[in-house]
Scaffold this motif. Structure first.
Motif, mmCIF file in Angstrom:
data_model
loop_
_atom_site.group_PDB
_atom_site.id
_atom_site.type_symbol
_atom_site.label_atom_id
_atom_site.label_comp_id
_atom_site.label_asym_id
_atom_site.label_seq_id
_atom_site.Cartn_x
_atom_site.Cartn_y
_atom_site.Cartn_z
ATOM 1 N N ILE A 186 50.081 3.810 52.808
ATOM 2 C CA ILE A 186 49.084 3.202 51.279
ATOM 3 C C ILE A 186 49.383 3.720 50.121
ATOM 4 C CG2 ILE A 186 46.589 2.746 50.563
ATOM 5 C CD1 ILE A 186 47.637 1.803 53.486
ATOM 6 N N THR A 187 50.264 3.113 49.396
ATOM 7 C CA THR A 187 51.002 3.213 48.139
ATOM 8 C C THR A 187 49.458 2.853 46.910
ATOM 9 O OG1 THR A 187 52.116 1.187 48.069
ATOM 10 C CG2 THR A 187 52.569 4.075 48.931
ATOM 11 N N ASN A 188 48.869 2.080 47.172
ATOM 12 C CA ASN A 188 47.507 1.137 46.415
ATOM 13 C C ASN A 188 47.242 -0.049 47.337
ATOM 14 O OD1 ASN A 188 46.547 -0.903 44.747
ATOM 15 N ND2 ASN A 188 48.059 -2.194 44.051
ATOM 16 N N THR A 189 45.102 0.518 47.341
ATOM 17 C CA THR A 189 44.584 -0.289 47.770
ATOM 18 C C THR A 189 44.057 -1.522 48.133
ATOM 19 O OG1 THR A 189 42.207 0.835 46.716
ATOM 20 C CG2 THR A 189 42.952 2.350 48.214
ATOM 21 N N ASP A 190 44.960 -2.085 46.700
ATOM 22 C CA ASP A 190 44.430 -3.180 46.222
ATOM 23 C C ASP A 190 45.172 -4.401 47.008
ATOM 24 O OD1 ASP A 190 43.241 -5.351 44.633
ATOM 25 O OD2 ASP A 190 44.234 -5.239 42.825
ATOM 26 N N ALA A 191 46.915 -3.779 47.514
ATOM 27 C CA ALA A 191 47.034 -4.141 48.508
ATOM 28 C C ALA A 191 46.565 -4.971 49.888
ATOM 29 C CB ALA A 191 49.368 -4.213 47.868
ATOM 30 N N GLU A 192 46.075 -4.789 50.187
ATOM 31 C CA GLU A 192 44.618 -4.660 51.760
ATOM 32 C C GLU A 192 44.913 -6.194 52.376
ATOM 33 O OE1 GLU A 192 42.679 -7.670 49.744
ATOM 34 O OE2 GLU A 192 43.578 -6.542 48.399
ATOM 35 N N GLY A 193 45.384 -7.259 51.898
ATOM 36 C CA GLY A 193 45.211 -8.460 52.288
ATOM 37 C C GLY A 193 46.539 -8.523 53.732
ATOM 38 N N ARG A 194 46.986 -7.848 53.145
ATOM 39 C CA ARG A 194 48.270 -7.805 53.763
ATOM 40 C C ARG A 194 48.352 -6.881 55.221
ATOM 41 N NH1 ARG A 194 52.636 -5.781 49.086
ATOM 42 N NH2 ARG A 194 51.074 -7.279 48.423
ATOM 43 N N LEU A 195 47.504 -5.814 55.222
ATOM 44 C CA LEU A 195 47.420 -5.030 56.435
ATOM 45 C C LEU A 195 45.943 -5.638 57.058
ATOM 46 C CD1 LEU A 195 46.287 -2.010 53.892
ATOM 47 C CD2 LEU A 195 48.453 -1.950 55.310
ATOM 48 N N VAL A 196 45.265 -6.618 56.749
ATOM 49 C CA VAL A 196 44.898 -6.753 57.344
ATOM 50 C C VAL A 196 44.919 -8.247 58.521
ATOM 51 C CG1 VAL A 196 43.040 -8.619 58.078
ATOM 52 C CG2 VAL A 196 42.352 -6.844 56.504
ATOM 53 N N LEU A 197 46.013 -9.052 57.629
ATOM 54 C CA LEU A 197 47.060 -9.499 57.966
ATOM 55 C C LEU A 197 47.720 -9.370 58.970
ATOM 56 C CD1 LEU A 197 47.145 -12.152 55.167
ATOM 57 C CD2 LEU A 197 46.394 -13.014 57.076
ATOM 58 N N GLY A 198 48.408 -8.055 58.752
ATOM 59 C CA GLY A 198 49.252 -7.721 59.912
ATOM 60 C C GLY A 198 48.450 -7.179 61.358
ATOM 61 N N ASP A 199 47.484 -7.184 61.797
ATOM 62 C CA ASP A 199 47.260 -6.526 62.883
ATOM 63 C C ASP A 199 46.959 -7.584 62.620
ATOM 64 O OD1 ASP A 199 46.586 -3.680 63.525
ATOM 65 O OD2 ASP A 199 45.382 -3.892 62.214
ATOM 66 N N ILE A 200 46.090 -9.163 62.152
ATOM 67 C CA ILE A 200 46.290 -10.362 62.964
ATOM 68 C C ILE A 200 47.426 -10.595 63.328
ATOM 69 C CG2 ILE A 200 44.433 -12.112 62.174
ATOM 70 C CD1 ILE A 200 42.874 -9.888 62.571
ATOM 71 N N LEU A 201 47.916 -10.907 62.462
ATOM 72 C CA LEU A 201 49.337 -12.021 63.351
ATOM 73 C C LEU A 201 50.053 -11.229 64.469
ATOM 74 C CD1 LEU A 201 51.072 -11.897 59.402
ATOM 75 C CD2 LEU A 201 49.913 -13.585 60.881
ATOM 76 N N THR A 202 49.464 -9.594 64.277
ATOM 77 C CA THR A 202 50.260 -9.013 65.817
ATOM 78 C C THR A 202 49.115 -10.142 67.105
ATOM 79 O OG1 THR A 202 50.638 -7.387 65.141
ATOM 80 C CG2 THR A 202 50.081 -6.933 66.587
ATOM 81 N N TRP A 203 48.372 -9.996 66.872
ATOM 82 C CA TRP A 203 47.005 -10.923 67.346
ATOM 83 C C TRP A 203 47.549 -11.407 67.619
ATOM 84 C CZ3 TRP A 203 41.386 -12.126 66.345
ATOM 85 C CH2 TRP A 203 40.583 -12.630 67.543
ATOM 86 N N ALA A 204 48.309 -12.937 67.070
ATOM 87 C CA ALA A 204 48.621 -13.645 66.785
ATOM 88 C C ALA A 204 49.455 -14.610 68.138
ATOM 89 C CB ALA A 204 48.530 -14.937 65.939
ATOM 90 N N THR A 205 50.114 -13.430 67.580
ATOM 91 C CA THR A 205 51.327 -13.599 68.826
ATOM 92 C C THR A 205 51.506 -13.115 70.295
ATOM 93 O OG1 THR A 205 52.159 -11.172 67.637
ATOM 94 C CG2 THR A 205 53.194 -13.295 66.599
ATOM 95 N N GLU A 206 50.422 -12.132 70.501
ATOM 96 C CA GLU A 206 50.268 -12.119 71.752
ATOM 97 C C GLU A 206 48.967 -13.532 72.983
ATOM 98 O OE1 GLU A 206 47.155 -9.096 71.526
ATOM 99 O OE2 GLU A 206 49.003 -7.851 70.153
ATOM 100 N N HIS A 207 49.852 -14.393 71.816
ATOM 101 C CA HIS A 207 48.971 -15.244 72.506
ATOM 102 C C HIS A 207 50.292 -16.529 72.733
ATOM 103 C CE1 HIS A 207 44.902 -14.260 71.060
ATOM 104 N NE2 HIS A 207 44.771 -15.042 71.688
ATOM 105 N N LYS A 208 50.714 -15.627 72.207
ATOM 106 C CA LYS A 208 52.261 -16.840 72.748
ATOM 107 C C LYS A 208 52.512 -18.344 71.820
ATOM 108 C CE LYS A 208 53.961 -13.343 75.077
ATOM 109 N NZ LYS A 208 54.988 -12.563 74.957
ATOM 110 N N PRO A 209 52.339 -18.182 70.688
ATOM 111 C CA PRO A 209 52.133 -19.391 70.044
ATOM 112 C C PRO A 209 53.087 -20.230 69.425
ATOM 113 C CG PRO A 209 51.843 -18.278 68.161
ATOM 114 C CD PRO A 209 52.163 -17.367 69.077
ATOM 115 N N ALA A 210 54.033 -21.550 69.705
ATOM 116 C CA ALA A 210 54.988 -22.280 69.254
ATOM 117 C C ALA A 210 55.391 -21.747 67.868
ATOM 118 C CB ALA A 210 54.460 -23.649 69.527
ATOM 119 N N ALA A 211 54.050 -21.896 67.309
ATOM 120 C CA ALA A 211 53.910 -21.638 65.305
ATOM 121 C C ALA A 211 53.120 -20.791 64.753
ATOM 122 C CB ALA A 211 54.494 -23.004 64.699
ATOM 123 N N ILE A 212 53.402 -20.074 64.087
ATOM 124 C CA ILE A 212 51.987 -19.630 63.133
ATOM 125 C C ILE A 212 52.404 -20.036 61.641
ATOM 126 C CG2 ILE A 212 50.894 -17.349 62.751
ATOM 127 C CD1 ILE A 212 51.869 -15.845 65.535
#
Length: 527
Positions: free
Chosen positions: A350-376
């Motif tokens: 973490i170099t900037n706590t104001d770059a937080e949205g990408r952190l949450v999205l990183g985990d959520i995107l990983t979770w989404a890929t586990e559902h084998k989608p055709a597209a995200i």
């Protein structure tokens, strides 16, 4: 609003307002039928007065004239559409929004709208209905003056007059119905964005998702901190740990009832849901923090779109994935120099706590890929850099899967939401390189929107993915067409159109692949 169609000349219809959209030059010698009819009844005074006031049909021009009892309507409203050569349905959508605002100012309840002649009458009809519904939107829930005027006249009835020679069909009725659903969902999303952060916190956002899902017949699952810990979403937990309000993990599912269709790969929609972003310990300046209740606009758009998608019933599943939390400074906040471990196993310095949205999205995107989608497709108010690059009305679109990107941009164009493809290039990757972890969450200032997209790309693997940075268009700084100052609901129309088009393509391919009918016992094919 209640919409209906009328037959015959628009100028003979009854109501309080007659709205006539016009292209440049149409106030001349050969005006379109609605203008000719209204002007004739007013003994030529309509065109003469409009001309005297400088109305030429240019974009953003509006002219209003009282009919003095010479027509069945009280006033005529002329709307400028600009050059016909530059026409798109979005031009008509914006003009229709101006008509709705004019009706509100005049306290009109009923309106007759003369749909202009264009190459695609159905698209024009959708633009008119969406523009009127979106233009009538107001967020005044917390104004005492608005409560006092709750019984004031409002636009409730719209009568639509199709262009001469166009016969009403079932397709026109369907266009009106779809346009209403899309506009209502967009306005619902605008409400969520405009609500104050002491009202829409993660718990309230989760409840909104549950209410929407119950109304639309969707499955909605909401998890709390324990579920997020179980899923080992260390980035999400890091951002959420500074707030007294508990984070929420939201999963909305549409599944076709047809068993074969239910097995098709899903489309995954991901929305950023920071319900308030103070910047955390990397605290934002006051002026930059004022509008940070809108940092959940991506999730609002995704949820709004899901409410319409449920009614479209596409032949494939559609899932929405949302991680909702606040980014707040406290004794328990995550810090610059912390190292967090993502669900994907990647570590992030973490170099900037104001770059937080990408952190949450990183985990959520990983979770989404586990559902084998055709597209995200993810929507996020991610970077101020994208606003600097593209301004307040254009969405930045990132992704390197050309076919998916093309489909999203085509859907956006048809929906009237302006998007511009931006590069996702490894030339910027060095800015995220860390000496102590797999990557940093924020790099140098230059190319900030690209850097954020590159960060997200680390969590989608080989799944076709498009990232939409809506930081600029999520909020309008002023009134413009159907927009008011505040939340816009940007993304709802594009997501619905994307799913609608994908459904049409899949249904078409299934029809092509269907086996030929078997011949009857007599050796002749039936029919």
């Amino acid at each position: 609003m209640n919409f209906s169609f009328i037959s015959g000349e628009a100028a003979r219809a009854s109501g309080e307002l007659l709205v006539i959209p016009l292209f440049e030059g149409e106030t001349g010698d050969k005006p379109p039928a609605p203008l000719a009819g209204a002007s004739s009844a007013l003994e030529g005074r309509l065109v003469a007065a409009a001309t005297q006031e400088g109305f030429k049909g240019k974009a953003d021009q509006t002219f209003v004239m009282h009919t003095m009892g010479k027509l069945e309507v009280e006033r005529v409203v002329l709307l400028g559409l600009g050059s016909r050569n530059k026409y798109t349905p979005e031009v008509l959508r914006l003009a229709s929004g101006r008509a709705a605002k004019t009706a509100q100012r005049l306290k009109a309840r009923t309106l007759v709208f003369a749909v202009p002649e264009t190459q695609d009458a159905v698209a024009a009809l959708r633009a008119v209905v969406e523009g009127l519904e979106l233009g009538a939107y107001r967020f005044e829930r917390y104004k005492s003056s608005a409560r006092d005027e709750k019984n004031a006249p409002k636009l409730t009835t719209v009568r639509l007059a199709l262009p001469a020679g166009v016969e009403k069909t079932k397709e026109h009725d369907q266009a009106v119905s779809l346009a209403q659903r899309v506009a209502e969902a967009t306005n619902w999303a605008r409400d969520l964005v405009n609500e104050p952060p002491n009202v829409v916190n993660p718990e309230r956002l989760a409840k909104a998702a549950q209410d929407m899902g119950r109304d639309g017949g969707l499955k909605v699952t909401v998890g709390g901190r324990k579920e997020i810990e179980r899923l080992k979403m260390g980035l999400f937990l890091g951002v959420a740990q500074g707030s007294a309000n508990e984070p929420k993990l939201i999963h909305v599912e549409y599944t076709p009832k047809n068993a074969r269709h239910a097995k098709n790969p899903p489309v995954a929609l991901v929305g950023k849901a920071i319900t308030f972003d103070s910047g955390g310990l990397s605290l934002k300046p006051t002026d930059s923090m004022v509008d940070m209740k809108t940092d959940m606009a991506g999730s609002a758009a995704v949820l709004g779109a899901m409410s319409v998608i449920a009614t479209l019933k596409p032949p494939f599943p559609v899932h929405a994935f949302i991680g909702a939390c606040e980014n707040m400074p406290s004794g328990t906040s995550y810090r610059p120099s912390d190292i967090l471990t993502s669900r994907a196993g990647k570590t992030v310095e973490i170099t900037n706590t104001d770059a937080e949205g990408r952190l949450v999205l990183g985990d959520i995107l990983t979770w989404a890929t586990e559902h084998k989608p055709a597209a995200i497709i993810d929507l996020a108010t991610l970077t101020g850099a994208c606003v600097i690059a593209l301004g307040n009305y254009i969405v930045g679109a990132f992704g390197d899967h050309d076919a998916t990107m093309s489909d999203v941009l085509e859907a956006a164009r048809a929906a009237g939401e302006e998007m511009w493809r931006m590069p996702v290039t490894d030339l910027q990757k060095d800015s995220l390189r860390s000496e102590v972890a797999d990557m940093k969450n924020a790099g140098e200032r230059w190319g900030g929107a690209i850097n954020a997209a590159l960060f997200l790309k680390e969590f989608v693997g080989d799944t076709p993915w498009v990232h939409l940075d809506i930081a600029g268009p999520s909020v309008s700084p002023k009134e413009r067409g159907y927009l008011g100052k505040g939340g816009t609901g940007v993304g709802v129309r594009t997501l619905v159109e994307y799913v609608r088009r994908r459904a049409t393509q899949l249904e078409g391919s299934e029809a092509t692949e269907a086996p030929a009918p078997k011949p009857s016992r007599g050796g002749r094919a039936k029919g």
